[in-house]
Scaffold this active site. Structure first.
Site, mmCIF file in Angstrom:
data_model
loop_
_atom_site.group_PDB
_atom_site.id
_atom_site.type_symbol
_atom_site.label_atom_id
_atom_site.label_comp_id
_atom_site.label_asym_id
_atom_site.label_seq_id
_atom_site.Cartn_x
_atom_site.Cartn_y
_atom_site.Cartn_z
ATOM 1 N N LEU A 151 0.758 -1.140 -0.016
ATOM 2 C CA LEU A 151 0.076 -0.157 -0.088
ATOM 3 C C LEU A 151 0.941 1.259 0.043
ATOM 4 O O LEU A 151 0.786 2.156 0.974
ATOM 5 C CB LEU A 151 -0.897 0.020 1.198
ATOM 6 C CG LEU A 151 -1.993 0.879 1.085
ATOM 7 C CD1 LEU A 151 -3.005 0.666 -0.094
ATOM 8 C CD2 LEU A 151 -2.822 1.178 2.563
ATOM 9 N N ARG A 153 2.580 4.316 -2.876
ATOM 10 C CA ARG A 153 2.099 5.149 -3.746
ATOM 11 C C ARG A 153 1.004 4.768 -4.650
ATOM 12 O O ARG A 153 -0.131 5.282 -4.932
ATOM 13 C CB ARG A 153 3.227 5.946 -4.622
ATOM 14 C CG ARG A 153 4.288 6.865 -3.732
ATOM 15 C CD ARG A 153 5.162 7.384 -4.656
ATOM 16 N NE ARG A 153 6.107 6.488 -4.984
ATOM 17 C CZ ARG A 153 7.462 6.304 -4.264
ATOM 18 N NH1 ARG A 153 7.758 7.140 -3.648
ATOM 19 N NH2 ARG A 153 8.234 5.221 -4.687
ATOM 20 N N ARG A 231 6.452 -6.757 -10.210
ATOM 21 C CA ARG A 231 7.686 -7.526 -10.792
ATOM 22 C C ARG A 231 7.284 -8.827 -10.926
ATOM 23 O O ARG A 231 6.620 -9.351 -10.039
ATOM 24 C CB ARG A 231 8.913 -7.139 -10.050
ATOM 25 C CG ARG A 231 9.549 -5.686 -10.060
ATOM 26 C CD ARG A 231 10.203 -5.388 -11.536
ATOM 27 N NE ARG A 231 10.860 -4.041 -11.453
ATOM 28 C CZ ARG A 231 10.302 -3.013 -11.915
ATOM 29 N NH1 ARG A 231 8.827 -2.992 -12.319
ATOM 30 N NH2 ARG A 231 10.600 -1.845 -11.839
ATOM 31 N N ASP A 255 0.844 -7.941 -16.305
ATOM 32 C CA ASP A 255 1.815 -7.112 -16.888
ATOM 33 C C ASP A 255 3.110 -7.223 -16.686
ATOM 34 O O ASP A 255 4.190 -6.745 -17.530
ATOM 35 C CB ASP A 255 1.463 -5.732 -16.183
ATOM 36 C CG ASP A 255 2.127 -4.435 -17.131
ATOM 37 O OD1 ASP A 255 1.858 -4.625 -18.358
ATOM 38 O OD2 ASP A 255 2.614 -3.641 -16.565
ATOM 39 N N GLU A 260 11.251 -11.337 -18.661
ATOM 40 C CA GLU A 260 10.748 -10.477 -19.759
ATOM 41 C C GLU A 260 11.925 -10.208 -20.748
ATOM 42 O O GLU A 260 13.043 -10.126 -20.275
ATOM 43 C CB GLU A 260 10.406 -9.047 -19.162
ATOM 44 C CG GLU A 260 9.129 -9.260 -18.148
ATOM 45 C CD GLU A 260 8.826 -7.885 -17.336
ATOM 46 O OE1 GLU A 260 9.617 -7.037 -17.744
ATOM 47 O OE2 GLU A 260 8.225 -7.901 -16.731
ATOM 48 N N HIS A 278 4.392 -5.447 -19.930
ATOM 49 C CA HIS A 278 4.948 -4.393 -18.997
ATOM 50 C C HIS A 278 4.762 -3.043 -19.610
ATOM 51 O O HIS A 278 5.744 -2.195 -19.726
ATOM 52 C CB HIS A 278 6.668 -4.701 -18.687
ATOM 53 C CG HIS A 278 7.032 -4.158 -17.382
ATOM 54 N ND1 HIS A 278 8.190 -4.613 -16.820
ATOM 55 C CD2 HIS A 278 6.907 -3.072 -16.962
ATOM 56 C CE1 HIS A 278 8.411 -3.746 -15.751
ATOM 57 N NE2 HIS A 278 7.522 -2.748 -15.829
HETATM 58 P P1 NAP Z 1 6.177 2.461 -2.867
HETATM 59 O O1 NAP Z 1 5.377 3.814 -2.613
HETATM 60 O O2 NAP Z 1 7.501 2.464 -2.302
HETATM 61 O O3 NAP Z 1 5.268 1.283 -2.274
HETATM 62 C C1 NAP Z 1 5.885 -0.096 -2.170
HETATM 63 C C2 NAP Z 1 4.758 -0.696 -1.405
HETATM 64 O O4 NAP Z 1 5.291 -1.992 -1.165
HETATM 65 C C3 NAP Z 1 5.091 -0.218 0.398
HETATM 66 O O5 NAP Z 1 3.466 -0.195 0.804
HETATM 67 C C4 NAP Z 1 5.765 -1.209 1.051
HETATM 68 O O6 NAP Z 1 5.354 -1.711 2.402
HETATM 69 C C5 NAP Z 1 5.641 -2.343 0.047
HETATM 70 N N1 NAP Z 1 6.491 -3.668 0.429
HETATM 71 C C6 NAP Z 1 7.688 -3.564 0.322
HETATM 72 N N2 NAP Z 1 8.188 -4.647 0.512
HETATM 73 C C7 NAP Z 1 7.351 -5.526 1.251
HETATM 74 C C8 NAP Z 1 7.216 -6.910 1.328
HETATM 75 N N3 NAP Z 1 8.312 -7.547 1.532
HETATM 76 N N4 NAP Z 1 5.857 -7.477 1.737
HETATM 77 C C9 NAP Z 1 4.744 -6.575 1.751
HETATM 78 N N5 NAP Z 1 4.836 -5.310 1.084
HETATM 79 C C10 NAP Z 1 6.046 -4.668 0.992
HETATM 80 O O7 NAP Z 1 6.067 2.216 -4.515
HETATM 81 P P2 NAP Z 1 5.319 2.407 -5.596
HETATM 82 O O8 NAP Z 1 5.598 3.802 -6.372
HETATM 83 O O9 NAP Z 1 4.019 2.276 -5.034
HETATM 84 O O10 NAP Z 1 5.718 1.486 -6.831
HETATM 85 C C11 NAP Z 1 5.595 -0.005 -6.465
HETATM 86 C C12 NAP Z 1 6.258 -0.766 -7.373
HETATM 87 O O11 NAP Z 1 5.707 -0.869 -8.600
HETATM 88 C C13 NAP Z 1 7.911 -0.333 -7.683
HETATM 89 O O12 NAP Z 1 8.815 -0.817 -7.130
HETATM 90 C C14 NAP Z 1 7.700 -1.087 -9.290
HETATM 91 O O13 NAP Z 1 8.439 -2.515 -8.940
HETATM 92 C C15 NAP Z 1 6.365 -1.633 -9.527
HETATM 93 N N6 NAP Z 1 5.975 -0.644 -10.835
HETATM 94 C C16 NAP Z 1 5.566 -1.266 -11.893
HETATM 95 C C17 NAP Z 1 5.279 -0.787 -13.151
HETATM 96 C C18 NAP Z 1 4.859 -1.539 -14.353
HETATM 97 O O14 NAP Z 1 5.067 -1.027 -15.442
HETATM 98 N N7 NAP Z 1 4.123 -2.687 -14.258
HETATM 99 C C19 NAP Z 1 5.250 0.579 -13.208
HETATM 100 C C20 NAP Z 1 5.799 1.048 -12.155
HETATM 101 C C21 NAP Z 1 6.090 0.640 -10.761
HETATM 102 P P3 NAP Z 1 5.855 -0.470 3.474
HETATM 103 O O15 NAP Z 1 4.864 0.805 3.035
HETATM 104 O O16 NAP Z 1 4.944 -1.154 4.915
HETATM 105 O O17 NAP Z 1 7.216 -0.132 3.474
HETATM 106 C C1 8YV Z 2 8.661 1.151 -16.702
HETATM 107 C C2 8YV Z 2 8.518 0.223 -14.375
HETATM 108 O O1 8YV Z 2 8.085 0.444 -17.761
HETATM 109 O O2 8YV Z 2 8.472 2.221 -13.110
HETATM 110 C C3 8YV Z 2 8.873 1.063 -13.086
HETATM 111 O O3 8YV Z 2 9.313 0.430 -12.325
HETATM 112 O O4 8YV Z 2 8.667 -0.826 -14.225
HETATM 113 C C4 8YV Z 2 7.911 0.920 -15.453
HETATM 114 O O5 8YV Z 2 7.347 2.042 -15.207
HETATM 115 C C5 8YV Z 2 10.279 0.902 -16.793
HETATM 116 O O6 8YV Z 2 10.918 1.476 -15.849
HETATM 117 C C6 8YV Z 2 10.598 1.266 -18.274
HETATM 118 O O7 8YV Z 2 11.401 0.354 -18.769
#
Ligand code: NAP
Ligand code: 8YV
Length: 319
Positions: A151, A153, A231, A255, A260, A278
């Protein structure tokens, strides 16, 4: 005067590459394609440009005595050895917030896609099957129970959207969030046992590897759906394929994948999954905002100005 040198450790998005090229000479993965030339080049590298999935290991960082910053185009930075970067005095930056809405939108898109079988319905119509009879019924999304793993951003933005669909929200994270208004479960398995849609949105890396395993999928059950926009490493992909094949869970929207851009053929053939490449942050608007921020971080790092968005672990390094 020649431009400062920057190393791209992954194929960069054109918006980011174009911005970098206006000020720097960008060397595209020379450390991989031409290690001999890289030996001469390495001491001149001032900055490292990567993506959310790119690998920046200790062995590379130790060859860059004059690097001032690693600027990741993405919020996730699980491929960067941050501890090694700190030891080498090279701060790491990323692109939080600017992509939050898009990723949350895609997560909801996958929830709707798997629940209401939208891609399958599209195929049904295109294949001319409609005159032969109705499709199987879908699963109601409005009012269903959603569980969010992570939970942060993006997790909060998904919760906001799901609330608009009248869904009840529960979550797990490393710590309980005071005043979130959502029910907290201390583990993914306990969370999964109490809902219809399990949405995974944590960082990748060692701390979350296979957080979603066979036990969690069993707890999710035959009427539950898994959505992974985090991821590939967070989900045990083999266990997931088995769970999808034998009806342990109802379906999945994915996604991200373990290797990948290669997606297991077993997933291609399953009718209860929706697969996207992705692409959660892949809109023109957001990719431009990510490029602007990643470029601003690179410029700031190389010119010794305050970084816009260092990763939390590097906060002390940049004070
Ligand atoms: P963030 O604000 O840092 O939120 C991460 C959340 O994950 C926090 O609530 C954290 O818990 C929780 N967490 C971390 N380790 C954990 C664990 N071992 N067990 C349970 N919960 C855990 O990050 P965000 O901006 O939301 O982004 C999250 C992730 O989304 C990125 O790091 C990236 O891997 C992924 N993402 C994917 C895409 C895509 O294209 N598919 C795009 C953007 C991001 P706490 O709050 O308790 O520390
Ligand atoms: C992008 C992401 O697709 O922000 C991340 O963590 O996985 C994605 O927004 C990636 O970083 C671009 O390759």
């Amino acid at each position: 005067m020649s431009k400062p040198d920057v190393l791209a450790v992954a194929k960069l998005h054109p918006f980011y590459l174009q911005a970098l090229s206006s000020l720097y000479t960008v060397h595209d993965r020379t450390h991989i394609t031409d290690p001999a030339a890289f030996t001469d080049l390495a001491p001149r590298i001032m900055g490292v440009a990567g993506t959310g999935e790119a690998s920046v290991p200790r062995s590379l960082l130790s060859q860059l005595p004059n690097a001032k910053v690693v600027s990741v185009f993405g919020v996730g930075y699980d491929g960067v050895d941050v501890a090694a970067a700190i030891e080498h005095g090279i701060p790491v930056t990323h692109t939080p917030d600017v992509l939050t809405d898009d990723v949350a939108d895609l997560a909801m898109g996958l929830v709707l896609s798997v629940g209401r079988t939208i891609p399958q319905a599209d195929q049904f119509v295109r294949a001319g099957q409609w005159p032969s009879g109705p499709m199987a019924l879908g699963r109601k999304v409005s009012g269903a129970r959603m569980g969010i793993v992570g939970l942060g951003r993006i997790g909060k933005a998904i919760a906001q959207r799901a609330s608009g669909f009248g869904m009840s929200i529960a979550y797990t994270a490393r710590s309980e969030k005071a005043n979130s208004g959502f029910q907290f479960y201390p583990s993914a398995a306990e969370l999964a046992a109490n809902l219809d849609f399990l949405v995974v949105i944590t960082p990748g890396g060692a701390g979350t590897k296979h957080l979603i395993n066979a036990d969690v999928l069993k707890a999710l059950g035959p009427r539950g759906y898994l959505i992974n926009v985090a991821r590939g490493s967070v989900v045990d992909e083999e266990a997931l394929i088995a769970a999808l094949q034998n009806g342990t869970i109802a379906g999945a929207g994915l996604d991200v994948f373990a290797h990948e851009p290669n997606v297991p053929q077993a997933l291609w053939t399953l009718s209860n999954v929706v697969l996207t490449p992705h692409m959660a942050s892949a809109t023109t608007e957001t990719r431009q905002a990510m490029a602007d921020l990643a470029f601003a971080n690179m410029q700031a790092g190389i010119s010794g100005q305050p970084l816009r968005t260092p990763v939390p672990e590097c906060a002390a390094l940049v004070q």
